[in-house]
Design an enzyme around this catalytic site. Structure first.
Site, PDB file in Angstrom:
ATOM      1  N   LYS A  47     -66.860 -82.559 -21.431  1.00  0.00           N
ATOM      2  CA  LYS A  47     -66.735 -83.651 -21.667  1.00  0.00           C
ATOM      3  C   LYS A  47     -67.695 -84.686 -23.008  1.00  0.00           C
ATOM      4  O   LYS A  47     -67.575 -83.905 -24.007  1.00  0.00           O
ATOM      5  CB  LYS A  47     -66.444 -84.819 -20.747  1.00  0.00           C
ATOM      6  N   TYR A  58     -62.957 -82.982  -7.900  1.00  0.00           N
ATOM      7  CA  TYR A  58     -62.075 -82.060  -8.921  1.00  0.00           C
ATOM      8  C   TYR A  58     -63.227 -81.286  -9.734  1.00  0.00           C
ATOM      9  O   TYR A  58     -64.106 -82.132 -10.219  1.00  0.00           O
ATOM     10  CB  TYR A  58     -61.191 -82.740  -9.727  1.00  0.00           C
ATOM     11  N   ASP A 103     -72.036 -80.758 -10.440  1.00  0.00           N
ATOM     12  CA  ASP A 103     -71.016 -80.789 -11.328  1.00  0.00           C
ATOM     13  C   ASP A 103     -70.730 -82.228 -12.235  1.00  0.00           C
ATOM     14  O   ASP A 103     -70.480 -83.250 -11.610  1.00  0.00           O
ATOM     15  CB  ASP A 103     -69.539 -80.888 -10.682  1.00  0.00           C
TER      16      ASP A 103
END
Length: 446
Positions: free
Chosen positions: A282, A151, A254
């Protein structure tokens, strides 16, 4: 001695959720925290400190979600609270460059091995969108390769096979079925996407031999974090780096989930790889919304103003208040004790859970290490990829197990596709509380 954090009632949470449903779709602003995940309705949290949170009914929990991994320093860290208070008193944001973004960028570059320069965004999704745009501009190619189960945010082109499906729908590894993750995306969006199985060297060699000269980029998570916590096989990431270099595609790593979590420089430091571009989010913002794209100046300079520039606007890019937090957070993470503690506490939790499942005779594994891990109810010794997860993991049993933990004061999502997070605020006592709750939750679990 570990405290008893057993919960008693969720009346107030349920009342607030009923109100929320009148104004918000599903009563939430992201489906990952709605009633589809929590069988008794979501728990509405009101405050947090350190590794603990309190809900609207006053119930206390040890928090192992940590805002989906964003709260690397736990809740309300005194240094960050002071940083935010001081910065707000001087103005949160200006329509101008500020010294705050300079301070944050310098600290970022010192920590991330591949970062000659960095561009800040507002979210991880924005960062991965920008990275792909840069890759296309730099290579002059349109197509990119993504892996099953990974994702990379909710950008249209990435929303292919990012969530689990019944095994019979997956197609073969050689020719995976292409399953969009959202309505509202034109099929033509995926014409430039090559889909491949992950963690399989032979498969990626075959895919790149077939498509390599068409690809602008290959994008991958270093640790597969949208199916829990699936580690790369030994040498896989290094071989992927070699193959992309050979075919002229850029490797986009990523690290929105893994960045600043496993090491000061993220997984690229931990595994010793050099991506062409990497993305972050994050943990970078310690609870504030932020993303980043990092890499060599030769690629990121394509955003410099002029003809054929890569456009990247954003009112809140490099937001002054957020940049102050980022700089303070990175200073805390650069201290000597941060990463040894994250790994020690996380490994203690993993060992404790494994012992509980062994002693209770429960068929479950705990996969991962240090600051991030996941529990899989399975007969397998390990889960290696998307297809393993879809075929061999009992996600319903996991959900029942976590709902039992919630009733005993352990805050975690019942979604097996996410992961357990350790922050610098977690303690040995928190680990013991978790292990004791897990032991009780295994009784009669089936």
């Amino acid at each position: 001695m570990a405290q008893d954090t057993s919960t008693r009632t969720r009346t107030r949470s349920q009342q607030l959720f009923a109100r929320a449903e009148q104004s918000l779709v599903e009563g939430v602003n992201s489906p990952s925290r709605g009633a589809a995940v929590y069988s008794r309705g979501p728990i509405l949290l009101e405050r947090g400190r350190g590794s603990h949170v309190w809900d609207a009914d006053g119930n206390e929990y040890v928090d192992f979600m940590m805002s989906f991994g964003a709260l690397i320093q736990g809740h309300a860290h005194p240094t960050l609270v002071r940083t935010v208070s001081d910065a707000m008193a001087e103005g949160s944001h200006f329509a101008a460059a500020t010294s705050a973004e300079v301070d944050a960028a310098e600290r970022f570059r010192r920590m991330v091995p591949s970062a000659e320069v960095v561009r800040f965004t507002n979210t991880g999704s924005e960062a991965t969108m920008l990275a792909l745009r840069l890759a296309r501009a730099h290579t002059g190619r349109r197509k990119f390769l993504k892996f099953e189960g990974h994702y990379h945010g909710w950008y249209d082109a990435y929303l292919l096979n990012a969530h689990s499906h019944p095994p019979e729908q997956l197609g073969s590894p050689e020719n995976p079925a292409r399953i969009p993750d959202s309505a509202g995306i034109p099929p033509s969006t995926f014409e430039d996407v090559v889909l491949a199985p992950w963690n399989d060297v032979a498969a990626i060699e075959r895919m790149l031999q077939q498509h390599g000269n068409e690809l602008a980029a290959v994008i991958t998570e270093p640790i597969m974090a949208n199916m829990g916590c699936i580690l790369p096989r030994d040498g896989y990431l290094q071989r992927l780096s070699e193959l992309t270099r050979d075919c002229g595609a850029l490797l986009i790593l990523d690290e929105v989930v893994t960045g600043f979590r496993y090491a000061a420089g993220g997984c690229q430091e931990y595994y010793g790889i050099q991506p062409d571009l990497s993305t972050f989010g994050k943990a970078l913002g310690a609870g504030f919304p932020v993303g980043a794209v990092a890499g060599p100046r030769s690629i990121l300079e394509r955003m410099r103003w002029g003809e054929n520039m890569v456009l990247h606007y954003g009112t809140f890019n490099g937001h002054r208040l957020t940049m102050k937090v980022v700089a303070a957070n990175l200073d805390l993470l650069a201290s000597e004790g941060a990463y040894p503690k994250l790994h020690a506490v996380g490994n203690a939790a993993i060992a404790g859970l494994r012992e509980v499942f062994r002693r209770r005779g429960v068929e479950a594994i705990v996969q991962g290490f240090g600051p991030m891990f996941q529990i899989y109810f399975t007969k397998r010794d390990a889960i290696h990829d998307y297809r393993d997860y879809c075929k061999h993991v009992d996600t319903n049993l996991y959900s029942r197990f976590v709902h039992r933990l919630l009733d005993q004061g352990i805050y975690m999502t019942p979604s097996n596709g996410l992961h357990w997070i350790i922050s610098t605020a977690h303690t040995e006592a928190d680990v013991q509380t978790l292990v004791n709750a897990a032991d009780r939750s295994c009784v009669g679990l089936s």
